[in-house]
Scaffold this active site. Structure first.
Site, mmCIF file in Angstrom:
data_model
loop_
_atom_site.group_PDB
_atom_site.id
_atom_site.type_symbol
_atom_site.label_atom_id
_atom_site.label_comp_id
_atom_site.label_asym_id
_atom_site.label_seq_id
_atom_site.Cartn_x
_atom_site.Cartn_y
_atom_site.Cartn_z
ATOM 1 C CG ASN A 149 26.261 18.412 58.247
ATOM 2 O OD1 ASN A 149 26.249 17.639 57.238
ATOM 3 N ND2 ASN A 149 26.865 19.680 58.029
ATOM 4 N N GLY A 194 27.030 15.052 56.676
ATOM 5 C CA GLY A 194 28.254 15.366 55.862
ATOM 6 C C GLY A 194 29.320 15.321 56.858
ATOM 7 C CE LYS A 195 30.214 19.911 61.691
ATOM 8 N NZ LYS A 195 29.802 21.005 62.571
ATOM 9 C CG ASP A 251 30.399 25.990 68.331
ATOM 10 O OD1 ASP A 251 29.514 25.707 67.797
ATOM 11 O OD2 ASP A 251 30.551 27.146 68.869
ATOM 12 C CB SER A 252 34.105 25.625 63.926
ATOM 13 O OG SER A 252 33.023 25.256 62.855
ATOM 14 C CG PHE A 301 31.216 25.067 54.249
ATOM 15 C CD1 PHE A 301 32.213 24.271 54.592
ATOM 16 C CD2 PHE A 301 30.764 25.434 55.538
ATOM 17 C CE1 PHE A 301 33.016 24.059 55.737
ATOM 18 C CE2 PHE A 301 31.423 25.423 56.800
ATOM 19 C CZ PHE A 301 32.496 24.751 56.876
ATOM 20 C CE1 TYR A 320 30.753 34.897 57.050
ATOM 21 C CE2 TYR A 320 30.740 32.806 58.291
ATOM 22 C CZ TYR A 320 30.266 34.082 58.136
ATOM 23 O OH TYR A 320 29.109 34.247 58.836
ATOM 24 N NE ARG A 354 35.423 21.247 59.766
ATOM 25 C CZ ARG A 354 34.765 22.246 59.690
ATOM 26 N NH1 ARG A 354 34.340 23.123 60.804
ATOM 27 N NH2 ARG A 354 35.022 23.261 58.685
HETATM 28 P P1 IMP Z 1 29.623 24.672 62.535
HETATM 29 O O1 IMP Z 1 30.482 24.760 63.780
HETATM 30 O O2 IMP Z 1 29.946 23.573 61.475
HETATM 31 O O3 IMP Z 1 28.172 24.972 62.841
HETATM 32 O O4 IMP Z 1 30.135 25.997 61.934
HETATM 33 C C1 IMP Z 1 29.818 27.108 62.230
HETATM 34 C C2 IMP Z 1 29.810 28.353 60.983
HETATM 35 O O5 IMP Z 1 31.305 28.696 60.884
HETATM 36 C C3 IMP Z 1 29.539 27.654 59.647
HETATM 37 O O6 IMP Z 1 28.191 27.720 59.383
HETATM 38 C C4 IMP Z 1 30.288 28.478 58.800
HETATM 39 O O7 IMP Z 1 29.687 29.705 58.578
HETATM 40 C C5 IMP Z 1 31.521 28.931 59.487
HETATM 41 N N1 IMP Z 1 32.591 27.912 59.417
HETATM 42 C C6 IMP Z 1 33.329 27.069 59.887
HETATM 43 N N2 IMP Z 1 34.165 26.537 59.364
HETATM 44 C C7 IMP Z 1 34.350 26.683 58.231
HETATM 45 C C8 IMP Z 1 34.952 26.678 57.194
HETATM 46 O O8 IMP Z 1 35.875 25.649 57.253
HETATM 47 N N3 IMP Z 1 34.901 27.355 56.087
HETATM 48 C C9 IMP Z 1 33.904 28.454 55.836
HETATM 49 N N4 IMP Z 1 33.201 28.681 56.990
HETATM 50 C C10 IMP Z 1 33.384 27.873 58.023
#
Ligand code: IMP
Length: 208
Positions: free
Chosen positions: A11, A13-14, A71-72, A159, A161, A188
């Site tokens: 990504n 953007g990330k 991971d989040s 984005f 939730y 994050r």
């Molecule tokens: P990833 O670790 O960036 O892939 O995020 C995993 C998923 O967790 C995302 O697709 C969102 O559904 C949710 N998520 C993680 N961080 C956030 C946030 O800051 N706002 C809203 N949803 C989040």
């Protein structure tokens, strides 16, 4: 600029977000695409920690570069921590963010206000491939952001939730605040602040 740091994400953007928040002089942040890596690591871990380690090691070993992975996700108390590591895939691969929010609200329809606590969690892992003698080949840090799940979506920023994640002290959801404001309170943002200190030590830089 001679230090390189691979961000274990497809990504773009990330990568930009990490660049902005880490703000490290003399360190070039690279995306997987910059390295021509199309391989998708399988995120089969049971925890955010495990998944961030998997991504950091897979892409660090593929590239030979120092690699930062994250991971989040969202952990809801009344759902025993769900959606958790499945946050991005909650309800199936083909759902939109809006569909996932609707599913979450539906699964919580009988949960009273007093029991709607939730938190966003982010784990970042830094991996240094190669040298077996380095004691800190893997460094992980975590950040959390606590809130409540609303009864319906509010706000259009962010984005995932964000429209249903309410921060009582701000009286707003994370979809009602600016990205700058979110950086300062988010899971994050907090994890990146800690990781910035580790990176400054690693690259021996001081640009505060
Ligand atoms: P990833 O670790 O960036 O892939 O995020 C995993 C998923 O967790 C995302 O697709 C969102 O559904 C949710 N998520 C993680 N961080 C956030 C946030 O800051 N706002 C809203 N949803 C989040």
């Amino acid at each position: 600029m001679h230090n390189k740091l691979l961000i274990a994400s497809h990504n773009k953007g990330k990568v930009k977000e990490f660049q902005r928040m880490l703000n490290l002089d003399g360190v070039e942040l690279l995306s997987l695409e910059d390295q021509g890596i199309t391989f998708e690591a399988v995120e089969c871990g049971k925890t955010f920690q495990e998944n961030s380690e998997i991504k950091a090691k897979v892409y660090g070993n593929l590239s030979g570069l120092i690699t930062l992975a994250d991971d989040s996700g969202l952990s809801v108390d009344s759902l025993n921590g769900a959606p958790g590591v499945l946050s991005a895939r909650y309800g199936g691969e083909n759902l939109s963010d809006e569909d996932r929010v609707e599913l979450l609200l539906n699964n919580m329809r009988n949960v009273p206000v007093a029991e709607r606590q939730a938190k966003f969690i982010a784990v970042l892992t830094l991996y240094r491939p190669g040298n077996k003698n380095i004691s800190n080949k893997l460094i992980s840090v975590a950040g959390t952001c606590e809130g409540l799940i609303t009864n319906s979506p509010v706000g259009t920023n962010g984005f995932g939730y964000d429209p249903v994640f309410y921060i009582p002290s701000l009286k707003k959801t994370t979809a009602q605040i600016s990205s700058m404001e979110k950086d300062s309170i988010s899971h994050r943002g907090k994890a990146l602040k800690k990781m910035r200190i580790e990176l400054q030590k690693l690259y021996n830089i001081d640009n505060d």
